[in-house]
Enzyme design. Structure first.
Site, PDB file in Angstrom:
ATOM      1  N   CYS A  83     -12.692 -16.348  -9.831  1.00 15.63           N
ATOM      2  CA  CYS A  83     -13.349 -16.504 -11.129  1.00 15.63           C
ATOM      3  C   CYS A  83     -13.915 -17.923 -11.275  1.00 15.63           C
ATOM      4  O   CYS A  83     -14.793 -18.294 -10.517  1.00 15.63           O
ATOM      5  CB  CYS A  83     -12.402 -16.115 -12.261  1.00 15.63           C
ATOM      6  N   HIS A 192     -11.821 -10.564 -10.399  1.00 15.48           N
ATOM      7  CA  HIS A 192     -10.384 -10.785 -10.260  1.00 15.48           C
ATOM      8  C   HIS A 192      -9.781  -9.738  -9.326  1.00 15.48           C
ATOM      9  O   HIS A 192      -9.552  -8.600  -9.744  1.00 15.48           O
ATOM     10  CB  HIS A 192      -9.700 -10.701 -11.627  1.00 15.48           C
ATOM     11  N   GLU A 194      -6.771  -9.509  -8.401  1.00 14.85           N
ATOM     12  CA  GLU A 194      -5.437  -9.144  -8.888  1.00 14.85           C
ATOM     13  C   GLU A 194      -5.494  -8.138 -10.026  1.00 14.85           C
ATOM     14  O   GLU A 194      -4.465  -7.549 -10.377  1.00 14.85           O
ATOM     15  CB  GLU A 194      -4.675 -10.404  -9.326  1.00 14.85           C
TER      16      GLU A 194
END
Length: 211
Positions: A83, A192, A194
């Site tokens: 990011c 992202h 994750e």
């Protein structure tokens, strides 16, 4: 393959616990730290980033991260930005008319997205190069984005034949923007991993396997 160690850079960025859990889920031994021994000694360094470009750059400077990141890259030691951790690797960021110098690893300016709806929040497709390592086996998947700014123009000095151009992955929201860059030991994603389910986990696994 032996377990790879990854340091998640701890400089005050929010939401790092989800990154730590995601890395542990794909088999890495993870340390959350800004100590030089941890940052420089790990097999991989992950640089998270949430919020404003200027604040992230200041947080990095406060823990001497630009120097340590530079040392890792110069030594061929892998670094992955996420990011705003991608954005600060470019020349500069422009937010509300204020220009903030970045790390200038890559040419480009981080600017507000040219879209009717900002922030760009949700799942989106990407267009990776065919020989991408990060996107091996997941080039057709969707990834989760949350951002209002991005790099929308890219140029690289191809007059230097000894330098291999970085691999750039694109996405679209009101126009094209850079979704990821792979450049030797230095890689980064605007989205992202994750938060991107199985596809994001596979991307992290692809990165870890290359450490």
């Amino acid at each position: 393959m032996s377990t790879r160690t990854v340091t998640v850079l701890d400089y005050g960025s929010g939401n790092v616990r989800s990154v730590v859990r995601a890395l542990e889920h794909v088999g890495a031994e993870v340390v959350l730290s800004a100590k030089p021994d941890d940052v420089l000694g790990a097999d991989g360094l992950l640089v998270p980033g949430v919020g404003a470009f200027r604040a992230v750059m200041q947080g990095l400077k406060d823990v001497d991260a630009p120097r340590m990141i530079g040392r890792r890259v110069a030594g061929g030691r892998p670094v992955l930005g996420i990011c705003v951790g991608l954005q600060i690797l470019f020349d500069e960021g422009v937010e509300h008319g204020v220009r903030t110098p970045g790390m200038a690893e890559w040419p480009g300016t981080v600017e507000r997205l040219r879209a009717d709806v900002v922030p760009h929040m949700g799942w989106n497709t990407v267009r990776p190069p065919e020989d991408s390592t990060l996107f091996d086996g997941i080039g057709d998947e969707r990834f989760y984005f949350v951002h209002s700014y991005g790099v929308q123009d890219w140029s690289f000095d191809v007059t230097q034949p000894a330098m291999k151009p970085p691999q750039v992955t694109w996405s679209d929201h009101g126009g094209p923007f850079i979704a990821a860059v792979e450049n030797g030991p230095l890689s980064a994603t605007q989205f992202h991993p994750e938060k991107s389910g199985d596809a994001g986990a596979q991307l992290l696994r692809n990165w870890i396997e290359g450490l």
